[in-house]
Design a protein around this motif. Structure first.
Motif, PDB file in Angstrom:
ATOM      1  N   SER A 293      -4.798   3.981  -1.475  1.00  0.00           N
ATOM      2  CA  SER A 293      -5.015   4.690  -0.250  1.00  0.00           C
ATOM      3  C   SER A 293      -3.726   4.028   0.652  1.00  0.00           C
ATOM      4  O   SER A 293      -3.337   4.941   1.797  1.00  0.00           O
ATOM      5  N   SER A 294      -2.897   3.081   0.426  1.00  0.00           N
ATOM      6  CA  SER A 294      -2.015   2.819   1.317  1.00  0.00           C
ATOM      7  C   SER A 294      -0.945   3.493   1.184  1.00  0.00           C
ATOM      8  O   SER A 294       0.012   3.243   2.213  1.00  0.00           O
ATOM      9  N   ASN A 295      -0.941   4.378   0.068  1.00  0.00           N
ATOM     10  CA  ASN A 295       0.206   5.418   0.209  1.00  0.00           C
ATOM     11  C   ASN A 295       0.528   6.172   1.545  1.00  0.00           C
ATOM     12  O   ASN A 295       1.431   6.700   1.889  1.00  0.00           O
ATOM     13  N   ALA A 296      -0.861   6.224   2.051  1.00  0.00           N
ATOM     14  CA  ALA A 296      -0.565   7.024   3.264  1.00  0.00           C
ATOM     15  C   ALA A 296       0.357   6.609   4.168  1.00  0.00           C
ATOM     16  O   ALA A 296       0.513   7.051   5.571  1.00  0.00           O
ATOM     17  N   LEU A 297       0.440   4.975   4.194  1.00  0.00           N
ATOM     18  CA  LEU A 297       1.408   4.340   5.234  1.00  0.00           C
ATOM     19  C   LEU A 297       2.703   5.276   5.563  1.00  0.00           C
ATOM     20  O   LEU A 297       3.614   5.156   6.239  1.00  0.00           O
ATOM     21  N   ALA A 298       3.138   5.982   4.547  1.00  0.00           N
ATOM     22  CA  ALA A 298       4.204   6.695   4.241  1.00  0.00           C
ATOM     23  C   ALA A 298       4.274   7.772   5.547  1.00  0.00           C
ATOM     24  O   ALA A 298       5.175   8.202   6.005  1.00  0.00           O
ATOM     25  N   TRP A 299       3.046   8.044   6.098  1.00  0.00           N
ATOM     26  CA  TRP A 299       3.028   9.093   7.082  1.00  0.00           C
ATOM     27  C   TRP A 299       2.989   8.281   8.472  1.00  0.00           C
ATOM     28  O   TRP A 299       2.695   8.913   9.613  1.00  0.00           O
ATOM     29  N   ALA A 300       2.849   7.094   8.364  1.00  0.00           N
ATOM     30  CA  ALA A 300       2.624   6.356   9.746  1.00  0.00           C
ATOM     31  C   ALA A 300       3.728   6.582  11.112  1.00  0.00           C
ATOM     32  O   ALA A 300       3.212   6.819  12.160  1.00  0.00           O
TER      33      ALA A 300
ATOM     34  N   TRP B 230     -10.572   2.311   4.729  1.00  0.00           N
ATOM     35  CA  TRP B 230      -9.228   2.075   4.693  1.00  0.00           C
ATOM     36  C   TRP B 230      -8.596   2.494   6.158  1.00  0.00           C
ATOM     37  O   TRP B 230      -7.746   1.601   6.561  1.00  0.00           O
ATOM     38  N   ALA B 231      -8.659   3.703   6.435  1.00  0.00           N
ATOM     39  CA  ALA B 231      -7.860   4.120   7.586  1.00  0.00           C
ATOM     40  C   ALA B 231      -8.571   3.526   8.641  1.00  0.00           C
ATOM     41  O   ALA B 231      -7.627   2.945   9.755  1.00  0.00           O
ATOM     42  N   ARG B 232      -9.671   3.001   9.065  1.00  0.00           N
ATOM     43  CA  ARG B 232     -10.354   2.233   9.998  1.00  0.00           C
ATOM     44  C   ARG B 232      -9.541   0.776   9.983  1.00  0.00           C
ATOM     45  O   ARG B 232      -9.361   0.237  11.175  1.00  0.00           O
ATOM     46  N   GLU B 233      -9.660   0.231   8.855  1.00  0.00           N
ATOM     47  CA  GLU B 233      -9.040  -1.130   8.563  1.00  0.00           C
ATOM     48  C   GLU B 233      -7.644  -1.038   8.965  1.00  0.00           C
ATOM     49  O   GLU B 233      -7.152  -2.214   9.600  1.00  0.00           O
ATOM     50  N   ASN B 234      -6.685  -0.092   8.822  1.00  0.00           N
ATOM     51  CA  ASN B 234      -5.268  -0.056   8.908  1.00  0.00           C
ATOM     52  C   ASN B 234      -4.794   0.928  10.163  1.00  0.00           C
ATOM     53  O   ASN B 234      -3.902   1.261  10.298  1.00  0.00           O
ATOM     54  N   VAL B 235      -5.821   1.224  11.232  1.00  0.00           N
ATOM     55  CA  VAL B 235      -5.551   2.263  12.006  1.00  0.00           C
ATOM     56  C   VAL B 235      -4.217   1.685  13.029  1.00  0.00           C
ATOM     57  O   VAL B 235      -3.630   2.523  13.558  1.00  0.00           O
ATOM     58  N   GLU B 236      -4.120   0.392  13.197  1.00  0.00           N
ATOM     59  CA  GLU B 236      -2.834   0.094  14.051  1.00  0.00           C
ATOM     60  C   GLU B 236      -1.687   0.582  13.471  1.00  0.00           C
ATOM     61  O   GLU B 236      -0.513   0.547  14.356  1.00  0.00           O
ATOM     62  N   ALA B 237      -1.550   0.536  12.176  1.00  0.00           N
ATOM     63  CA  ALA B 237      -0.123   1.241  11.832  1.00  0.00           C
ATOM     64  C   ALA B 237       0.263   2.746  12.204  1.00  0.00           C
ATOM     65  O   ALA B 237       1.244   2.861  12.264  1.00  0.00           O
ATOM     66  N   PHE B 238      -1.029   3.227  12.846  1.00  0.00           N
ATOM     67  CA  PHE B 238      -0.785   4.614  13.037  1.00  0.00           C
ATOM     68  C   PHE B 238      -0.873   4.775  14.613  1.00  0.00           C
ATOM     69  O   PHE B 238      -0.456   5.992  15.009  1.00  0.00           O
ATOM     70  N   ARG B 239      -0.790   3.964  15.334  1.00  0.00           N
ATOM     71  CA  ARG B 239      -1.099   4.016  16.789  1.00  0.00           C
ATOM     72  C   ARG B 239       0.352   4.432  17.505  1.00  0.00           C
ATOM     73  O   ARG B 239       1.253   3.874  16.948  1.00  0.00           O
TER      74      ARG B 239
END
Length: 281
Positions: free
Chosen positions: A138-145, A272-281
């Protein structure tokens, strides 16, 4: 004591935390920088697994080792030499973080051939072993941050092709069990999420976590290749794009192993997205 290699990675960080919270003595190992805000009492040793002797100081008094194979085939790793150092130090148990690609793409040099050699070395080491084979993270989505923060967009190929992805926290939770309990010795666990999810659906989940729409922009395979080639070797790019665009039956199979080990369903991408939402703000 338990030694965790790759301690600053997506799996290593939550694994160190989970073990410390369970009352275990932990030594975190990384190639360079130490973990950020490690739990109280966790030590750190810098080591390069491609130079096995550098790991020896971390192994003093250790009973178990979490071995990260280095990702993308563990390039430069001599697994037999490394495991000789591990066994010589008195470690009894090793849990290997490998990849589903060992079985789903066995012909791939980057995902299958080297990874299989590492697994074979672990199984031949004389140590009690457990092998973890996760699929996509799931954390591969951090590439879109960056693009989500700047433009509220996600750009990816194969927008409507879904595969099951797993939260690294779930991998860490399974690893923590395997490192601490004898019943997991000799087991190979396939680890993935509760359902297949497409890149378009991942963008929607990130938007839902943020509370604002996130637009999905579909890339061609050639466009995605050009982007990925800036940070990944060519063989890794080609195999990864094939997995994303033409997943085979193994890559689509939903494994029951997370629930078998943890007694609960694996976390969803939305979790996962809810737990890591700060990476996308």
């Amino acid at each position: 004591m338990i030694v965790v290699t790759g301690a600053t990675g997506n799996v290593g960080r939550p694994l160190v935390r989970a073990l410390a919270e369970a009352g275990e003595r932990v030594t975190a190992v990384s190639r360079g920088r130490s973990p950020v805000d490690p739990p109280r009492g966790v030590g750190h040793v810098a080591a390069d697994l491609t130079v096995p002797e550098t790991l020896r100081p971390a192994l003093a008094g250790a009973e178990a080792l979490f071995l990260h194979d280095g990702g993308a085939g563990g390039q430069g790793l001599d697994p037999r030499a490394l495991l000789e150092v591990v066994a010589d130090a008195g470690v009894r148990r090793v849990v290997l973080l490998s990849s589903q690609g060992v079985v789903s793409r066995p012909e791939s040099a980057s995902h299958g051939v080297v990874g299989r050699a590492i697994q074979e070395a672990v199984r031949a080491s004389g140590l009690a072993w457990t092998i973890l084979r996760p699929g996509g993270f799931s954390s591969n989505a951090l590439a879109w941050a960056d693009s989500v923060r700047a433009e509220r967009t996600v750009a990816a190929p194969f927008g409507d092709v879904g595969i099951p992805v797993i939260d690294p926290v779930d991998i860490a939770a399974v690893a923590a069990m395997a490192l601490r309990k004898d019943e997991h010795a000799g087991r190979i666990y396939e680890l993935n999420g509760p359902t297949a999810i497409t890149p378009r659906q991942q963008a929607e989940a990130i938007g839902a976590a943020l509370g604002v729409p996130v637009q999905f922009v579909e890339l061609t395979r050639a466009e995605a290749h050009a982007r990925m080639a800036t940070f990944l070797p060519e063989p890794v790019v080609e195999t990864t794009l094939t997995v994303l665009g033409e997943p085979n039956a193994i890559e689509l199979r939903l494994s029951p192993d997370v629930e078998r080990v943890l007694g609960r369903a694996p976390r969803s991408f939305a979790d996962w997205a809810r737990e890591n939402v700060e990476a996308f703000r």
